[in-house]
Design a protein around this motif. Structure first.
Motif, PDB file in Angstrom:
ATOM      1  N   GLY A   1     -30.811 -47.612  13.667  1.00  0.00           N
ATOM      2  CA  GLY A   1     -31.964 -48.221  12.602  1.00  0.00           C
ATOM      3  C   GLY A   1     -31.223 -46.826  11.530  1.00  0.00           C
TER       4      GLY A   1
ATOM      5  N   LYS B   1     -30.245 -47.814   5.917  1.00  0.00           N
ATOM      6  CA  LYS B   1     -30.100 -46.623   4.867  1.00  0.00           C
ATOM      7  C   LYS B   1     -29.038 -46.166   4.213  1.00  0.00           C
ATOM      8  CE  LYS B   1     -33.683 -43.781   6.329  1.00  0.00           C
ATOM      9  NZ  LYS B   1     -33.678 -44.268   7.623  1.00  0.00           N
TER      10      LYS B   1
ATOM     11  N   PRO C   1     -30.434 -37.841  -2.191  1.00  0.00           N
ATOM     12  CA  PRO C   1     -31.385 -38.312  -1.461  1.00  0.00           C
ATOM     13  C   PRO C   1     -30.546 -38.609  -0.373  1.00  0.00           C
ATOM     14  CG  PRO C   1     -31.242 -39.310  -3.841  1.00  0.00           C
ATOM     15  CD  PRO C   1     -30.886 -38.496  -3.421  1.00  0.00           C
ATOM     16  N   VAL C   2     -29.530 -40.324   0.079  1.00  0.00           N
ATOM     17  CA  VAL C   2     -29.417 -40.453   0.975  1.00  0.00           C
ATOM     18  C   VAL C   2     -28.849 -39.277   2.096  1.00  0.00           C
ATOM     19  CG1 VAL C   2     -27.719 -42.448   2.247  1.00  0.00           C
ATOM     20  CG2 VAL C   2     -28.511 -42.678   0.234  1.00  0.00           C
TER      21      VAL C   2
ATOM     22  N   ASP D   1     -31.618 -36.886   3.687  1.00  0.00           N
ATOM     23  CA  ASP D   1     -32.233 -37.914   4.007  1.00  0.00           C
ATOM     24  C   ASP D   1     -31.815 -37.622   6.109  1.00  0.00           C
ATOM     25  OD1 ASP D   1     -34.567 -39.116   5.371  1.00  0.00           O
ATOM     26  OD2 ASP D   1     -32.954 -40.969   6.014  1.00  0.00           O
TER      27      ASP D   1
ATOM     28  N   GLN E   1     -32.886 -31.445  -0.852  1.00  0.00           N
ATOM     29  CA  GLN E   1     -32.821 -32.345  -1.978  1.00  0.00           C
ATOM     30  C   GLN E   1     -32.489 -31.493  -3.014  1.00  0.00           C
ATOM     31  OE1 GLN E   1     -33.174 -35.322  -1.103  1.00  0.00           O
ATOM     32  NE2 GLN E   1     -34.590 -35.993   0.398  1.00  0.00           N
TER      33      GLN E   1
ATOM     34  N   GLU F   1     -36.610 -39.569  -1.759  1.00  0.00           N
ATOM     35  CA  GLU F   1     -36.056 -40.066   0.070  1.00  0.00           C
ATOM     36  C   GLU F   1     -35.865 -41.777  -0.517  1.00  0.00           C
ATOM     37  OE1 GLU F   1     -36.621 -38.091   3.814  1.00  0.00           O
ATOM     38  OE2 GLU F   1     -36.319 -36.312   2.807  1.00  0.00           O
ATOM     39  N   PRO F   2     -34.638 -42.720   0.277  1.00  0.00           N
ATOM     40  CA  PRO F   2     -34.549 -43.571   0.397  1.00  0.00           C
ATOM     41  C   PRO F   2     -36.054 -44.251   1.483  1.00  0.00           C
ATOM     42  CG  PRO F   2     -33.258 -42.596   1.823  1.00  0.00           C
ATOM     43  CD  PRO F   2     -34.194 -41.305   1.127  1.00  0.00           C
ATOM     44  N   PRO F   3     -36.209 -45.144   0.938  1.00  0.00           N
ATOM     45  CA  PRO F   3     -37.038 -46.524   2.092  1.00  0.00           C
ATOM     46  C   PRO F   3     -36.609 -46.457   3.154  1.00  0.00           C
ATOM     47  CG  PRO F   3     -35.727 -48.097   0.864  1.00  0.00           C
ATOM     48  CD  PRO F   3     -35.241 -46.295  -0.103  1.00  0.00           C
ATOM     49  N   GLY F   4     -37.344 -46.279   3.739  1.00  0.00           N
ATOM     50  CA  GLY F   4     -37.103 -46.339   5.474  1.00  0.00           C
ATOM     51  C   GLY F   4     -38.030 -45.842   6.506  1.00  0.00           C
TER      52      GLY F   4
END
Ligand code: SF4
Ligand code: SF4
Lengths: 399, 327
Positions: free
Chosen positions: A88, A91, A248-249, A252, A313, B8-11
């Motif tokens: 999942g 993103k 950001p990616v 995460d 970040q 942070e990206p959507p998730g």
């Protein structure tokens, strides 16, 4: 509409292949040339002429760097594939292609290193015929060979966009999902097998590293080093191309791996306690100090940095932490192959001959050059292509 | 679980993927840990060693009495003739620097044990131990090394790929490699496979002028060793090296100096090394099958969800991908 369907319907006008020469690339070419020369020398005159390997140190730089560490660093491919396609993490899809590419080049390097290292290299295909299935080396052979093929196919998916051949494209789509699945299964086996390889050294490998859990430790570390490699690769190539890195990616992604590193740390310590070897950590020997360095600098510090949003970040923080993780894993492999074995080896310690270094340098330079060529000619990096890589589900629905 | 927000990206905080992921990691780690650790406690059974000893009681073996050896090197010469090996100055076969090497399948190494009166010397004849459960053979990816049904551990050069895993695997550091040839082979004693298969003694045992090497059946040699130790407990160390090391070996040693002093490795497990590795390599297929099945299930579930999403006219599958993150 997905990108692939567009490519299917309307073949893009052929774009000329490009490769811009810079002084950096010239240097790389030089290193690669020296590497090729050393490889020839090794094949003509044998291993004692080109390496410092002995009966006491039968495995050296090539096994450590090209095979053990290289494979771990190529772990970005399967860990990203797993997270993006199965867990999942859609993103993170933007960085998937770069990860695949690094990983593919990594494995080509691993196979090359392994082949060079074989004393009877022309027999390399024999494990296909003679099944020493008890042997971890047998497993390793099959995984490396299989996964290299899988990765070439995965890359073929990108290739057919650039060089449209409808037949190939359809074939690629049909086998995409099985390939994706095999492309996660094989590396899981392979990375853990690299750890299992040293279980045989029971009684000789330092108990700080010897454990029945070696396969699990190798697997986990290859998994968490993956996103760190992806981060480094994206930051460096963004800088080189004057773009902004997709922090950001990446940030995460590494948060997830930060947690995994926590699990790894706990498991490592629990394993030492279980085997009653915890005290060895503080014995003050070279091995125990190396072990502490490995755990502190390679796991604890970067793991904490990954878990702190303020650090992960920022480009600098992300890069520093990722660098430590990568260095830590490479150091861990060195400790298993060399430091941990030294206590039972009755010979002066091993240091690679310059030709061994030249070959490894050449392999790396070759991989970097190929990487540069491919990113220049294929839509790999996030900000370059018009859209992220195709969603296979939709491609299947369309094709 | 706390969610760090900034940038942070959507998730979404309840992103099921991540939870699934952590669960999967946890479950895999747990299962693998259990699979690997639990049997590793179970294999340490003394019965295993006894069983192996019974099974291999009739295998050809050698009992080497280090207290008798005079270091003459007749066995080395016999071995070199028997196996067509050369004499190489850079590979000493006698003396303090003697070492097994590509041209030395056996050597006699000189030691000056510290516990003995100064100036006293011991000679250790070394060669392959011919393990009952050889690590080298279990490690070889192509079965170039194998344990023959009648006992000796032999090497088939035509299969060997030269990976040297056998050198890494052998607990006694016996196999050696022909480093100085463009195409190299592994070198190690084969217990005179041809000779012993015809009922003859090994060349080294046959040539020893002081009978420091006894050739015979392993079971009988063990008896003999025990009897020798019992007859002269003053002289001998109370130990038969090779009786239990890594599950037992066909070559056995008794000595009047301690074993580490004459170059023998201590601290080896009494379980056969292949018992350890097999616990892991036998997991390969089940693990592959499980991971493959789990991934296939996830994939099917996900693509069903995607198709359901695609049924609604506005939401193409791609629309669900966070295309904005890379802008
Ligand atoms: S002593 Fe070493 S080479 Fe000989 S059989 Fe045992 S593992 Fe193999
Ligand atoms: S070097 Fe040859 S004999 Fe030794 S493990 Fe590799 S393939 Fe087998």
């Amino acid at each position: 509409m997905s990108v692939t369907t567009t490519a299917l319907a309307r073949p893009a006008a052929p774009r000329p292949w490009t490769f811009h020469m810079t002084s950096f690339r010239v240097v790389l070419l030089g290193i690669a040339g020296l590497g090729i020369g050393s490889v020839l020398y090794r094949f003509l005159f044998g291993l004692s002429a080109s390496t410092n390997l002995t009966d006491q140190w039968p495995w050296g730089l090539w096994i450590w760097w090209d095979v053990a560490a290289g494979a771990a660093l190529a772990g970005g491919g399967y860990s990203t594939a797993l997270m993006v396609n199965f867990l999942g993490g859609d993103k993170w899809r933007t960085v998937e292609r770069g990860a695949f590419l690094t990983s593919m080049l990594g494995y080509v390097m691993v196979s090359g290193g392994l082949l060079l290292d074989l004393g009877r290299w022309f027999n390399f295909w024999r494990p296909i015929r003679f099944w020493g299935y008890h042997s971890v080396m047998f497993l390793l052979f099959w995984c490396v060979a299989g996964y290299t093929v899988v990765q070439l196919v995965e890359f073929g998916h990108i290739w057919v966009e650039r060089v449209p051949t409808p037949r190939m494209t359809r074939l690629m789509h049909r086998i995409y999902v099985p390939v994706l699945i095999v492309g996660v299964v094989l590396p899981i086996l392979h990375q853990s097998a690299l750890g299992s390889l040293f279980i045989v050294a029971k009684g000789r490998l330092d108990p700080l590293w010897w454990s029945m859990l070696l396969p699990l430790f190798f697997l986990m570390s290859s998994f968490f080093v993956g996103p760190a490699m992806v981060a480094i690769e994206n930051i460096v190539s963004a800088r080189a191309h004057g773009r902004r890195a997709p922090v950001p990616v990446l940030g995460d992604m590494v948060r997830v791996t930060g947690k995994l590193m926590g699990v790894y740390l706990v498991l490592k310590i629990a394993d030492l306690v279980w085997r009653g070897e915890l005290g060895r950590m503080f014995e003050g020997t070279t091995a125990s100090n190396f072990f502490l360095i490995e755990m502190l600098i390679g796991i604890v510090v970067p793991g904490a940095m990954f878990l702190l949003p303020r650090i992960r970040q920022t480009v600098g923080g992300l890069f520093a932490a990722s660098f430590l993780v990568v260095a830590g894993v490479v150091f861990n492999r060195a400790n298993v192959v060399f430091t941990g074995m030294a206590r039972s080896v009755n010979a002066p310690s091993y240091f690679p001959y310059w030709m061994e270094l030249a070959v490894t340098g050449g392999l790396i330079a070759g991989a970097v050059l190929t990487y540069l060529f491919i990113t220049e000619n294929f839509p790999i990096l996030p900000e370059r292509g018009a859209a992220p890589s195709p969603a296979p589900g939709s491609a299947r629905a369309a094709g | 679980m706390r969610r760090d927000s900034a940038g942070e990206p959507p998730g979404g905080p309840t992103d099921p993927g991540r939870r699934e992921f952590l669960k999967l990691v946890g479950a895999t780690a747990g299962a693998a840990a259990a699979a690997a650790v639990l049997p590793s406690g179970a294999i340490a059974s003394p019965e295993r060693v006894e069983e192996l000893a019974r099974e291999h009681a009739n295998d050809p073996g050698m009992l080497i009495d280090l207290s008798k050896c005079i270091g003459c090197g007749a066995c080395v010469t016999a071995c070199k003739f028997q196996n067509d090996l050369t004499w190489r100055q850079d590979q000493p076969w006698l003396g303090p620097d003697a070492q097994l090497a590509s041209a030395n399948w056996t050597v006699v190494r000189t030691f000056e044990p510290e516990t003995e009166p100064s100036g006293s010397i011991r000679y250790a004849k070394r060669q392959c131990m011919h393990c009952l459960e050889p690590a080298c053979a279990s490690a070889c990816p192509v079965r170039a090394l194998r344990k023959e049904p009648n006992g000796p551990v032999t090497y088939d050069v035509t299969r060997c790929i030269g990976c040297r895993y056998c050198l890494v695997a052998c607990p006694f550091s016996v196999p050696t490699f022909e480093w100085d040839r463009p195409i190299s082979k592994v070198s190690k004693c084969n217990l005179c496979f041809q000779r012993v298969s015809h009922g003859e003694a090994t060349a080294c045992a046959a040539s020893c002028p002081v009978r420091a090497i006894t050739f015979g059946k392993r079971g009988e040699l063990l008896e003999k060793a025990r009897a020798t130790l019992a007859a002269d407990p003053e002289r001998y160390m109370p130990r038969i090296y090779g009786e239990k090391e890594v599950g037992g070996t066909s070559v056995l040693y008794i000595s009047d100096a301690t074993f580490p002093e004459v170059g023998f490795r201590e601290g080896l497990p009494t379980e056969p090394i292949p018992d350890y590795t097999w616990q892991v390599s036998r997991l390969a297929l089940p693990v592959a099958a499980t991971v493959g099945a789990v991934l296939t299930t996830i994939w099917v579930r996900r693509s069903r969800a995607l198709e359901r999403g695609a049924a609604a006219p506005s939401a193409s599958p791609d629309g669900e991908k966070p295309g904005g993150t890379h802008a």
